[in-house]
Every structure is written in structure tokens, then in C-alpha cells.
Design an enzyme around this catalytic site. Structure first.
Site, mmCIF file in Angstrom:
data_model
loop_
_atom_site.group_PDB
_atom_site.id
_atom_site.type_symbol
_atom_site.label_atom_id
_atom_site.label_comp_id
_atom_site.label_asym_id
_atom_site.label_seq_id
_atom_site.Cartn_x
_atom_site.Cartn_y
_atom_site.Cartn_z
ATOM 1 N N VAL A 1 0.831 -1.202 0.000
ATOM 2 C CA VAL A 1 0.000 0.000 0.000
ATOM 3 C C VAL A 1 0.867 1.255 0.000
ATOM 4 C CG1 VAL A 1 -1.631 1.357 1.383
ATOM 5 C CG2 VAL A 1 -2.022 -1.091 1.041
ATOM 6 N N GLU A 2 1.921 1.242 0.794
ATOM 7 C CA GLU A 2 2.741 2.441 0.949
ATOM 8 C C GLU A 2 3.524 2.809 -0.302
ATOM 9 O OE1 GLU A 2 2.866 4.618 3.281
ATOM 10 O OE2 GLU A 2 1.654 3.630 4.792
ATOM 11 N N THR A 3 4.281 1.873 -0.844
ATOM 12 C CA THR A 3 5.228 2.242 -1.913
ATOM 13 C C THR A 3 5.315 1.221 -3.046
ATOM 14 O OG1 THR A 3 7.084 1.180 -0.737
ATOM 15 C CG2 THR A 3 6.685 3.521 -0.284
ATOM 16 N N TYR B 1 -7.618 2.509 5.153
ATOM 17 C CA TYR B 1 -6.220 2.110 5.023
ATOM 18 C C TYR B 1 -5.980 0.746 5.669
ATOM 19 C CZ TYR B 1 -1.178 2.007 5.778
ATOM 20 O OH TYR B 1 0.141 1.625 5.807
#
Length: 373
Positions: A158-160, A356
Site C-alpha cells: 500500500v505504501e510504496t 487504510y
């Protein structure tokens, strides 16, 4: 019956509308910044901040910056002249300010659309490759910290997208801009205080690591590296998981794995406990279930009191745990409800969003299923 921890994988294959969009926007996460309504007015500034992106501003002309320098000299022994030279090279980033403003009103939240941006084939395939490559480190983190590999894999995806998109803002520029020119909002002073502390952490991190602070690049809010940690989180929760004698979340995915696990444990993760259980609510007027909405990011209610108010688990949920009511709004479609246990809320400390946390859970599970485990 085993607890149903995550949404069905079948939904993910219907969610192709946003493809492989990366998330500078989701990096607001570690900054936890609400998006305010108006441009900043630097009341302390000797000069008006420019409207264009990445313009030079002599932050040393701003009285609040000089007060910040005084504090860094007194608290941490920095050289005043060195700090003035450093801050004299900072550029004002208008885009960072703009990205902190609120989204236009009127568009309802849509969990299905949000989920589709993250639980999609590109991230799933990249997650399988990442897990295969770093299986030993993920297993070691699970053994040491009690955080399942799929949760760590979900967060990194999800982040990067597993290090593909870590941001290209100079962290010094972004954080300094938000520390002294945060947009107008009721919590503006609180947010500027937060970013000033992160500016201090950026300078301390660079000094301790012996690096140029301007070499740090990240999100528009200043989040760094594979896991998108703010500088303060790197200093507090980062770990040298690859054993090379230094913590490097920009270049070491193994350090990122260990640091994410450590972050979650330090924010309340409990080994072996479940995440979420699907639930329904009694729509009858006066049932009382609405009282469990908007009760903060923690599990604090007994299952019997939630049942009495019309909140019903749709699978077997342990009676001895505490829960919170998770509502995933779906635009014009019905809202999904879940009972979030303690570990679900530990994930929300990474990013203060139900959407999230559920996306992390669902992506991690989708990767695990695709990997054939």
C-alpha cells in the site's frame, strides 16, 4: 469456526479501475495531517510565501525559524551558523501546502473504490515477488515480533508498491514548509508544532547518520523510504534488521520489514490475536448501535454490550476481547460494518484510517493466496 479476518479475494479482481496508481497522497499517513481549507498565511513571515512550487524563500528571515534555531542550539547543541546555512538552502514547496487542503465537499466516501486502488493485480504480483525474495526476513520478523508476514507485505504494498514509489520531494523542503507555512485550519498551530518536531528529527537523523539532510527524499509530508516513516518514527521505531550496523529504510527492504513489525508492536500489536470480524447492525430506530461509531482508534467495548445495542458479529467472535465498530462507507451503496479487534487498531496507528487498515489486510491476504500458501 475461524474468525473471518479479511474481505473476500473475489472482490479484488473486480477492482481494476485505478490500476497501479502510487500513493503520494496515502503518505499523509505518517503525517496524520487533516487537509485544511485555505492557503497558509505566515503571520510570522517577513516575506509572503510565493505561489509557485519549489520557490526559494529565505526562511532565515522568519522570526519563528530563528526561534526554532534557538531551540535546536539549546536542546541539541547544533551550531547556529550551520543551521542558518542549512535552512538558508530550503525551498518553499507550494504543492505540499496544497496537498494538505481538504478534498472538495460533496463526494461521499467509497470503500470499494478506495480498495480497488490497492488490492489490484500490479500490487499483488509485486507482493508475491517481494515475499518470495524476502521470505526469510519476513519469517524472522513474524517469529521475533509476532506480526504475520502478510500484514508487513500489505503495508509495504500500500505504501510504496514494495519500494517502487518512495517519493521525490526533498524532505527538508517539505517539512520546513509545513512547519512554518501550514495551511489555515483550526488545528494549524498543532500541526505546525508537529512538523517542527519532525524538522528537528530530520536534522538529528542526518547528524546521527552522518548524511546530508538534503539527500533525504520522500513524500510531500516528509515520509521516507520503503515503509514511509516520518523522520521521528525512523529514530523511534527503526531497527537494523539486516545486521549491517545501521538503520537504512531507504535502501534496505530487510530493515523496512523489521521496522514495520517493531512499529506495530510498539503501537499495541498482540501476537496471535485476530484482526476483524464481519458484522451487521440493527437498523431499527433507537437500538443504540450508532453510539459505537466515531469512538476513536481503539478497541474498548465488550461484545455483550455491542450485541445489546444491535451490533451482531456474522461469524464467531471471542467474547473475551475488546472491539470497536468499523464502518466502511460505500457511497450510495450500503455501508459495510466490521468488529475491529486490538490488532486492527494497531494498523490504524500507521495511518489513521479504517479504509487504510482494511486495504492493508486485504492486500496482504490477496498476496498470500496468490503465492499459494
Amino acid at each position: 469456526m475461524k474468525p473471518f479476518r479479511i474481505l473476500s479475494v473475489t472482490l479484488l479482481l473486480s477492482s481494476l479501475l485505478a490500476g497501479c496508481q502510487t500513493e503520494a497522497v496515502e503518505s499523509r499517513k505518517r503525517a496524520q495531517a487533516e487537509k485544511p481549507a485555505k492557503p497558509a498565511k505566515a503571520a510570522h513571515a517577513a516575506k509572503k510565501a510565493p505561489a509557485d512550487t519549489d520557490e526559494f524563500v529565505n526562511f532565515n528571515d522568519w522570526s519563528d525559524v530563528q526561534s526554532f534555531i534557538d531551540g535546536m542550539v539549546e536542546r541539541y547543541g547544533f551550531s547556529r551558523e550551520e543551521l542558518q546555512r542549512t535552512l538558508g538552502k530550503v525551498r518553499y514547496v507550494d504543492s505540499a501546502v496544497r496537498l494538505m487542503r481538504p478534498a472538495p465537499p460533496g463526494r461521499p466516501k467509497n470503500w470499494t473504490a478506495y480498495r480497488a486502488r490497492f488490492v489490484e493485480p500490479v500490487r499483488i504480483d509485486a507482493g508475491v515477488a517481494f515475499w518470495n525474495r524476502y521470505a526469510d526476513a519476513l519469517a524472522r520478523a513474524e517469529e521475533q515480533y509476532g506480526v504475520p508476514a502478510e500484514i508487513i507485505v500489505g503495508i509495504l504494498g500500500v505504501e510504496t508498491i514494495y519500494g517502487r514509489n518512495t517519493g521525490d520531494f526533498r524532505v527538508m523542503d517539505a517539512i520546513t514548509t509545513l512547519a512554518f507555512a501550514y495551511p489555515d485550519t483550526p488545528t494549524r498551530q498543532t500541526r505546525m508544532a508537529y512538523f517542527r518536531e519532525e524538522l528537528a528529527n530530520t536534522l538529528l537523523l542526518a547528524r546521527d547518520a552522518g548524511i546530508d539532510p538534503f539527500s533525504l527524499r520522500g513524500s510531500y509530508a516528509g515520509a521516507v523510504g520503503w515503509p514511509q516513516f516520518m523522520p521521528g518514527s525512523i529514530r523511534k521505531f527503526g531497527v537494523d534488521f539486516d545486521g549491517d550496523g545501521r538503520i537504512d529504510l531507504r535502501n534496505s527492504p530487510v530493515d523496512a520489514i523489521g521496522s514495520i513489525a517493531n512499529f506495530l508492536v510498539m503501537h499495541g500489536w498482540r501476537r496471535g490475536e485476530p484482526l476483524v470480524f464481519p458484522a451487521s447492525v440493527d437498523a431499527a430506530a433507537g437500538s443504540g448501535w450508532e453510539l459505537f461509531l466515531n469512538q476513536g482508534l481503539e478497541a474498548k467495548f465488550r461484545l455483550n454490550e455491542m450485541r445489546a445495542a444491535g451490533v451482531k458479529p456474522e461469524t464467531t467472535a471471542p467474547d473475551d476481547l475488546l472491539y470497536g465498530l468499523v464502518d466502511l462507507q460505500n457511497g450510495e451503496a450500503p455501508t459495510e460494518y466490521w468488529l475491529g479487534a486490538n490488532n486492527f487498531f494497531a494498523i490504524t496507528q500507521y495511518n489513521r484510517s479504517f479504509f487504510y487498515a482494511m486495504s492493508v489486510i486485504d492486500l496482504g491476504r490477496a498476496v498470500r493466496v496468490a503465492r499459494g500458501i
